[in-house]
Design a protein around this motif. Structure first.
Motif, PDB file in Angstrom:
ATOM      1  N   THR A  71       0.726  -1.156   0.202  1.00  0.00           N
ATOM      2  CA  THR A  71      -0.121  -0.076   0.092  1.00  0.00           C
ATOM      3  C   THR A  71       0.859   1.194  -0.007  1.00  0.00           C
ATOM      4  N   ALA A  72       0.460   1.994  -0.769  1.00  0.00           N
ATOM      5  CA  ALA A  72       1.181   3.509  -0.916  1.00  0.00           C
ATOM      6  C   ALA A  72       0.384   4.550  -0.346  1.00  0.00           C
ATOM      7  N   SER A 105       7.680   7.644  -2.862  1.00  0.00           N
ATOM      8  CA  SER A 105       6.671   6.437  -3.037  1.00  0.00           C
ATOM      9  C   SER A 105       5.632   6.803  -3.645  1.00  0.00           C
ATOM     10  N   SER A 106       5.233   7.650  -4.537  1.00  0.00           N
ATOM     11  CA  SER A 106       3.947   8.200  -5.108  1.00  0.00           C
ATOM     12  C   SER A 106       3.683   7.192  -6.432  1.00  0.00           C
ATOM     13  N   GLY A 127       6.857   2.414  -5.380  1.00  0.00           N
ATOM     14  CA  GLY A 127       6.680   2.697  -4.119  1.00  0.00           C
ATOM     15  C   GLY A 127       8.010   2.634  -3.227  1.00  0.00           C
ATOM     16  N   PHE A 128       8.824   1.938  -4.105  1.00  0.00           N
ATOM     17  CA  PHE A 128      10.251   1.644  -3.418  1.00  0.00           C
ATOM     18  C   PHE A 128      11.318   2.972  -3.428  1.00  0.00           C
ATOM     19  N   GLU A 129      10.876   3.835  -4.216  1.00  0.00           N
ATOM     20  CA  GLU A 129      11.664   5.123  -4.213  1.00  0.00           C
ATOM     21  C   GLU A 129      11.177   5.883  -2.957  1.00  0.00           C
ATOM     22  N   GLN A 130      11.767   5.649  -1.843  1.00  0.00           N
ATOM     23  CA  GLN A 130      11.367   6.485  -0.738  1.00  0.00           C
ATOM     24  C   GLN A 130      11.904   7.498  -0.085  1.00  0.00           C
ATOM     25  N   ASN A 131      12.950   8.021  -0.843  1.00  0.00           N
ATOM     26  CA  ASN A 131      13.711   9.124  -0.343  1.00  0.00           C
ATOM     27  C   ASN A 131      13.077  10.546  -0.634  1.00  0.00           C
ATOM     28  N   TYR A 132      13.267  11.538   0.131  1.00  0.00           N
ATOM     29  CA  TYR A 132      12.780  12.858  -0.306  1.00  0.00           C
ATOM     30  C   TYR A 132      12.914  13.236  -1.730  1.00  0.00           C
ATOM     31  N   THR A 133      11.805  13.865  -2.432  1.00  0.00           N
ATOM     32  CA  THR A 133      11.756  14.067  -3.790  1.00  0.00           C
ATOM     33  C   THR A 133      11.909  15.395  -3.858  1.00  0.00           C
ATOM     34  N   ARG A 134      12.653  15.965  -5.052  1.00  0.00           N
ATOM     35  CA  ARG A 134      12.789  17.021  -5.469  1.00  0.00           C
ATOM     36  C   ARG A 134      11.837  17.770  -6.530  1.00  0.00           C
TER      37      ARG A 134
END
Length: 281
Positions: A71-72, A105-106, A127-134
């Motif tokens: 679940t995202a 995770s979007s 969903g596995f890209e869980q770092n802060y996004t720019r």
């Protein structure tokens, strides 16, 4: 990251003011003990929106997200918002929708919310890209940036803003010598897969879907938060009709390789004539 998210929110507020659009903001105000949770406020706000309006509904999510392998969710003060919950809230909305999820995770929000007349943009491809996004910062700036007007029609479409922001995001990681931890996607052909920015040359995607359906990007390029002077002269109903004709033209173009020349131009001509009459009227 609260200061950055607040700045992005203020940039969107300035864009909405220029567009003379109705703006509702949740999550940036000081929290009071008597306030409803952000999730309840958002559900009620979405429920109160017209469901069949010809004008698009823009929903911009800026902040953090999570993914547990199934679940995202988008983080809110109080209970978080899952992609499936948002899909349920919007299931009866037939008006054009622009959903922009700038959180980590979007990516799974595309599969959950993709559908006809919807444009979904996400900061990550999974969903596995869980770092802060720019991406969100660059997108908030691009929506009012004249240099993001790639086709020079005096207005910035959602597609143009997305492509500009995605390229600026990629350039950040390249310049800093970092491994990119976010790969934005855009989906507007209802296939639930999404297309990365590097598949585009200008505003046109370079790869045709395997099932010969319309590629992503066409509907996103029809969405403009701030309309040009010439676009403002068209009624919402005329813009809806114009957009539908443009998509029909795009469908004919996808058939060019399998149609005889006379048949191909025979399908193009009546659509072009209808477009001409719209602008003459």
């Amino acid at each position: 990251y609260a200061r950055q998210f607040k700045k992005w929110s203020e940039q969107w507020a300035e864009a909405a003011q220029k567009a003379k659009a109705t703006l509702h903001t949740i999550g940036t105000q000081d929290k009071k003990s008597s306030d409803k949770p952000d999730k309840d406020q958002l559900r009620e706000l979405i429920g109160a929106q017209p469901k069949n309006d010809p004008e698009p509904l823009w929903l911009v999510l800026m902040g953090h997200g999570t993914y547990d392998g199934k679940t995202a969710k988008f983080n809110l003060r109080g209970p978080d918002l899952s992609a499936s919950e948002l899909a349920e809230w919007l299931k009866n909305h037939e008006r054009p929708l622009a959903l922009i999820n700038c959180a980590s995770s979007s990516g799974p929000f595309i599969a959950a919310l993709s559908g006809p007349n919807r444009t979904i943009a996400t900061a990550t491809r999974s969903g596995f890209e869980q770092n802060y996004t720019r991406l969100g910062g660059h997108l908030a700036a691009a929506i009012t940036d004249p240099t993001a007007d790639l086709d020079k029609d005096q207005q910035v479409s959602l597609l143009e803003a997305f492509l500009t922001a995605a390229h600026r995001t990629a350039e950040f990681y390249k310049t800093e010598g970092r491994l990119a931890t976010e790969h934005p996607l855009i989906d507007d052909n209802a296939d639930g897969r999404g297309t990365p920015a590097d598949w585009f040359r200008g505003i046109r995607v370079t790869r045709q879907p395997e099932d010969n359906s319309l590629p992503d990007g066409l509907r996103a390029h029809q969405l403009h938060l701030i309309l040009s002077e010439s676009e403002q002269k068209l009624s919402p109903e005329t813009r809806v009709r114009r957009n539908a004709l443009e998509l029909q033209l795009a469908e004919v173009h996808t058939q060019k390789s399998v149609l005889e020349e006379d048949e191909y131009y025979g399908k193009l001509e009546p659509l072009l004539l209808q477009l001409a009459r719209l602008y003459q009227g």
